[in-house]
Write a protein that holds these residues in place. Structure first.
Motif, mmCIF file in Angstrom:
data_model
loop_
_atom_site.group_PDB
_atom_site.id
_atom_site.type_symbol
_atom_site.label_atom_id
_atom_site.label_comp_id
_atom_site.label_asym_id
_atom_site.label_seq_id
_atom_site.Cartn_x
_atom_site.Cartn_y
_atom_site.Cartn_z
ATOM 1 N N TYR A 22 0.817 -1.215 0.000
ATOM 2 C CA TYR A 22 0.000 0.000 0.000
ATOM 3 C C TYR A 22 0.853 1.269 0.000
ATOM 4 C CZ TYR A 22 -4.400 -2.441 0.503
ATOM 5 O OH TYR A 22 -5.498 -3.239 0.273
ATOM 6 N N LEU A 23 2.112 1.150 0.382
ATOM 7 C CA LEU A 23 3.002 2.315 0.438
ATOM 8 C C LEU A 23 3.839 2.475 -0.824
ATOM 9 C CD1 LEU A 23 4.432 1.999 4.074
ATOM 10 C CD2 LEU A 23 2.321 3.080 3.317
ATOM 11 N N SER A 24 4.032 1.384 -1.566
ATOM 12 C CA SER A 24 4.989 1.429 -2.673
ATOM 13 C C SER A 24 4.365 1.259 -4.053
ATOM 14 C CB SER A 24 6.055 0.348 -2.475
ATOM 15 O OG SER A 24 5.445 -0.922 -2.469
ATOM 16 N N ASN A 25 3.212 0.623 -4.134
ATOM 17 C CA ASN A 25 2.600 0.370 -5.441
ATOM 18 C C ASN A 25 1.589 1.453 -5.802
ATOM 19 O OD1 ASN A 25 4.008 -2.007 -5.580
ATOM 20 N ND2 ASN A 25 2.326 -3.251 -4.792
ATOM 21 N N PRO A 26 1.581 1.904 -7.052
ATOM 22 C CA PRO A 26 0.606 2.919 -7.469
ATOM 23 C C PRO A 26 -0.833 2.505 -7.155
ATOM 24 C CG PRO A 26 2.256 2.629 -9.168
ATOM 25 C CD PRO A 26 2.510 1.567 -8.131
ATOM 26 N N GLU A 31 -5.447 3.862 -3.288
ATOM 27 C CA GLU A 31 -6.570 3.491 -2.423
ATOM 28 C C GLU A 31 -6.661 4.346 -1.172
ATOM 29 O OE1 GLU A 31 -7.850 -0.500 -1.818
ATOM 30 O OE2 GLU A 31 -6.456 -1.220 -3.351
ATOM 31 N N TRP A 32 -5.568 5.065 -0.833
ATOM 32 C CA TRP A 32 -5.625 5.863 0.402
ATOM 33 C C TRP A 32 -4.894 7.198 0.326
ATOM 34 C CZ3 TRP A 32 -1.272 7.157 3.353
ATOM 35 C CH2 TRP A 32 -0.083 6.548 2.951
ATOM 36 N N PHE A 33 -3.866 7.303 -0.506
ATOM 37 C CA PHE A 33 -3.024 8.496 -0.490
ATOM 38 C C PHE A 33 -3.502 9.568 -1.469
ATOM 39 C CE2 PHE A 33 0.868 10.904 -1.548
ATOM 40 C CZ PHE A 33 1.207 11.334 -0.268
ATOM 41 N N ALA A 34 -3.962 9.139 -2.629
ATOM 42 C CA ALA A 34 -4.431 10.067 -3.656
ATOM 43 C C ALA A 34 -5.586 9.408 -4.399
ATOM 44 C CB ALA A 34 -3.290 10.395 -4.619
ATOM 45 N N TRP A 48 -5.047 14.385 -7.171
ATOM 46 C CA TRP A 48 -6.113 14.654 -6.208
ATOM 47 C C TRP A 48 -7.089 15.613 -6.864
ATOM 48 C CZ3 TRP A 48 -0.946 15.003 -4.693
ATOM 49 C CH2 TRP A 48 -0.539 14.156 -3.665
ATOM 50 N N ASP A 49 -8.332 15.195 -7.054
ATOM 51 C CA ASP A 49 -9.372 16.077 -7.603
ATOM 52 C C ASP A 49 -8.851 16.961 -8.742
ATOM 53 O OD1 ASP A 49 -11.108 15.079 -5.640
ATOM 54 O OD2 ASP A 49 -10.363 16.537 -4.188
ATOM 55 N N GLY A 50 -8.204 16.363 -9.711
ATOM 56 C CA GLY A 50 -7.730 17.115 -10.865
ATOM 57 C C GLY A 50 -6.380 17.805 -10.663
ATOM 58 N N ILE A 117 -3.710 8.482 6.984
ATOM 59 C CA ILE A 117 -3.507 7.189 7.640
ATOM 60 C C ILE A 117 -4.841 6.596 8.088
ATOM 61 C CG2 ILE A 117 -2.423 6.007 9.597
ATOM 62 C CD1 ILE A 117 -0.446 6.717 7.330
ATOM 63 N N GLU A 118 -5.794 7.456 8.485
ATOM 64 C CA GLU A 118 -7.142 6.959 8.799
ATOM 65 C C GLU A 118 -7.739 6.266 7.575
ATOM 66 O OE1 GLU A 118 -8.865 6.619 11.658
ATOM 67 O OE2 GLU A 118 -6.966 7.315 12.520
ATOM 68 N N ASP A 119 -7.540 6.876 6.406
ATOM 69 C CA ASP A 119 -8.035 6.271 5.162
ATOM 70 C C ASP A 119 -7.343 4.930 4.904
ATOM 71 O OD1 ASP A 119 -9.660 8.444 4.808
ATOM 72 O OD2 ASP A 119 -8.452 9.379 3.251
ATOM 73 N N LEU A 120 -6.040 4.879 5.148
ATOM 74 C CA LEU A 120 -5.284 3.645 4.962
ATOM 75 C C LEU A 120 -5.814 2.547 5.888
ATOM 76 C CD1 LEU A 120 -2.953 1.946 3.819
ATOM 77 C CD2 LEU A 120 -1.456 3.014 5.517
ATOM 78 N N LYS A 121 -6.087 2.917 7.142
ATOM 79 C CA LYS A 121 -6.609 1.942 8.110
ATOM 80 C C LYS A 121 -7.965 1.400 7.655
ATOM 81 C CE LYS A 121 -4.281 3.519 12.290
ATOM 82 N NZ LYS A 121 -4.471 4.069 13.651
ATOM 83 N N LYS A 122 -8.800 2.263 7.079
ATOM 84 C CA LYS A 122 -10.101 1.813 6.580
ATOM 85 C C LYS A 122 -9.923 0.799 5.462
ATOM 86 C CE LYS A 122 -12.656 5.974 7.752
ATOM 87 N NZ LYS A 122 -12.456 7.353 7.343
ATOM 88 N N VAL A 123 -9.017 1.096 4.552
ATOM 89 C CA VAL A 123 -8.739 0.209 3.425
ATOM 90 C C VAL A 123 -8.236 -1.155 3.917
ATOM 91 C CG1 VAL A 123 -7.197 -0.149 1.450
ATOM 92 C CG2 VAL A 123 -8.287 2.065 1.768
ATOM 93 N N LEU A 124 -7.392 -1.107 4.960
ATOM 94 C CA LEU A 124 -6.814 -2.331 5.507
ATOM 95 C C LEU A 124 -7.776 -3.076 6.434
ATOM 96 C CD1 LEU A 124 -3.305 -0.925 6.464
ATOM 97 C CD2 LEU A 124 -3.738 -2.645 4.706
ATOM 98 N N GLY A 125 -8.884 -2.401 6.809
ATOM 99 C CA GLY A 125 -9.793 -2.994 7.768
ATOM 100 C C GLY A 125 -9.180 -3.040 9.151
#
Length: 127
Positions: A22-26, A31-34, A48-50, A117-125
């Motif tokens: 999740y940190l290295s692959n586009p 899924e969480w960073f952009a 991000w939004d254009g 990171i909150e978004d990342l945690k959601k993605v990871l469950g």
């Protein structure tokens, strides 16, 4: 104006190898960073939004860390690094983020990472 280096740490309930993807692959980053992330070799384009920004993957180590440098930062001492840390005793996993921001933008920058990171945690469950 010189930027100030800062670090923030977040506990994450995930294995280092899953986290690294999740940190290295586009596809993982998008899924969480952009909203979207494309890469050509070492150059990553974050959308991000254009709005688009490019960064170069400076260094990485499988399941351990990734370091990017924004294309706009002429000074190579400025970067952002996502470091996966595993506690030897408890095996708890956390991400330590090292980043740089203008002195008056450090708190705002930390809050942005917290939200990401909150978004990342959601993605990871993860909680």
């Amino acid at each position: 104006m010189p930027k100030k280096k800062y670090q923030v740490e977040f506990s994450i309930n995930a294995s280092p190898s899953l986290l690294y993807n999740y940190l290295s692959n586009p596809s993982g980053l998008s899924e969480w960073f952009a909203n979207n992330v494309n890469s050509r070799g070492e150059k990553y384009t974050f959308i991000w939004d254009g709005h688009e920004e490019s960064a170069f993957l400076m260094k990485s180590k499988q399941d351990t860390y990734v370091r990017f440098q924004w294309e706009d930062d002429e000074d190579t001492k400025y970067f952002f690094e996502l470091n996966i840390v595993v506690d030897e005793l408890t095996n708890d996993v956390s991400i330590v983020i090292t980043d740089f921001a203008e002195e008056d933008e450090v708190e705002e920058s930390k809050e942005l990472w917290e939200s990401q990171i909150e978004d990342l945690k959601k993605v990871l469950g993860s909680k």
